[in-house]
Design a protein around this motif. Structure first.
Motif, short mmCIF file in Angstrom:
data_model
loop_
_atom_site.label_atom_id
_atom_site.label_comp_id
_atom_site.label_asym_id
_atom_site.label_seq_id
_atom_site.Cartn_x
_atom_site.Cartn_y
_atom_site.Cartn_z
N THR A 41 0.93 -1.03 -0.17
CA THR A 41 -0.18 0.22 -0.03
C THR A 41 0.92 0.98 0.34
O THR A 41 0.71 2.60 -0.60
CB THR A 41 -1.12 0.33 1.27
N LYS A 45 0.64 4.38 -3.21
CA LYS A 45 0.58 5.56 -2.48
C LYS A 45 1.29 6.36 -3.61
O LYS A 45 1.21 7.44 -3.85
CB LYS A 45 0.22 5.16 -1.11
N TRP A 49 -0.35 8.21 -6.41
CA TRP A 49 -0.70 9.09 -5.68
C TRP A 49 -0.10 10.30 -5.35
O TRP A 49 -0.81 11.53 -5.91
CB TRP A 49 -1.69 8.82 -4.19
N LEU A 119 -3.93 3.80 3.10
CA LEU A 119 -5.27 3.80 2.59
C LEU A 119 -6.70 5.04 2.58
O LEU A 119 -6.71 5.37 0.96
CB LEU A 119 -6.48 2.43 3.42
N ILE A 120 -6.68 5.44 3.72
CA ILE A 120 -6.18 7.43 3.72
C ILE A 120 -6.53 8.21 2.68
O ILE A 120 -6.34 9.04 2.33
CB ILE A 120 -6.68 7.39 5.53
N MET A 122 -4.69 7.61 0.08
CA MET A 122 -5.43 7.40 -1.59
C MET A 122 -6.20 7.53 -2.08
O MET A 122 -7.47 7.50 -2.80
CB MET A 122 -5.12 5.68 -1.22
N CYS A 124 -9.14 6.51 -0.10
CA CYS A 124 -9.98 5.08 0.14
C CYS A 124 -11.21 5.97 1.72
O CYS A 124 -10.90 6.38 3.16
CB CYS A 124 -9.47 3.95 0.71
N ASN A 125 -12.47 6.08 1.66
CA ASN A 125 -12.96 6.22 2.16
C ASN A 125 -13.56 5.01 3.84
O ASN A 125 -13.22 3.42 3.64
CB ASN A 125 -14.93 5.63 2.35
N VAL A 126 -11.71 4.70 4.32
CA VAL A 126 -11.93 3.78 5.51
C VAL A 126 -12.79 4.79 7.31
O VAL A 126 -12.73 6.24 7.57
CB VAL A 126 -10.10 3.83 6.27
#
Length: 156
Positions: A41, A45, A49, A119-120, A122, A124-126
């Motif tokens: 990840t 990223k 990103w 993830l955040i 990138m 992503c809705n975590v």
């Protein structure tokens, strides 16, 4: 016939892992999976990103993760040595076995937090309860060990 071979292979793998890591082998495998997940990840990223992929930074991350394993081995080795010395001296030092388990737990929490942070970043809705729950878990673990290592870097 293929199912039987898969079952035998699975049994051999589980037996080997149990022999090496004990009945809680799945925690060590889980940490390995999380370490790889964090690396992947982080790489995604950086590449897609942030557009700042670097093989030197990636190599540094891998070396750091290898050293996490070394610290875990040292923590469990210290525990084992003190328990054996305690037995020789007639002192019950079995509580020091927690050194290894607390170390492993801290690193597992660290890897999960880092994956969630990646993830955040990138987009992503975590769910917020995941990061909040991990913060609380780390604070409880720190309180039990009277340390505050969670203030350090969480990206790996």
């Amino acid at each position: 016939m293929k199912v039987e071979k898969a079952n035998v292979l699975g049994g051999v793998v589980v037996a080997f892992l149990t022999a090496v890591f004990g009945q809680y082998w799945f925690l060590f495998v889980g940490f390995l999976v999380l370490s790889v997940g964090d690396y992947v990840t982080g790489w995604i990223k950086a590449k897609y990103w942030k557009h700042n992929e670097s093989s030197a930074i990636g190599a540094k991350g891998i070396v750091k993760k290898v050293f996490y394993w070394l610290v875990i081995v040292i923590a469990f080795f210290i525990s084992y040595c003190f328990i054996q010395m305690g037995d020789l001296l007639g002192i019950n030092l079995s509580f020091v076995q927690l050194f290894g388990w607390f170390t492993l737990a801290s690193y597992i929490i660290n890897e999960i937090r880092s994956i969630i942070e990646n993830l955040i970043e990138m987009g992503c809705n975590v769910p917020k309860f995941l990061s909040t729950g991990l913060d609380i878990t780390q604070k409880l673990l720190d309180a039990k060990t009277n340390t505050n290592e969670s203030d350090g870097e969480t990206n790996g």
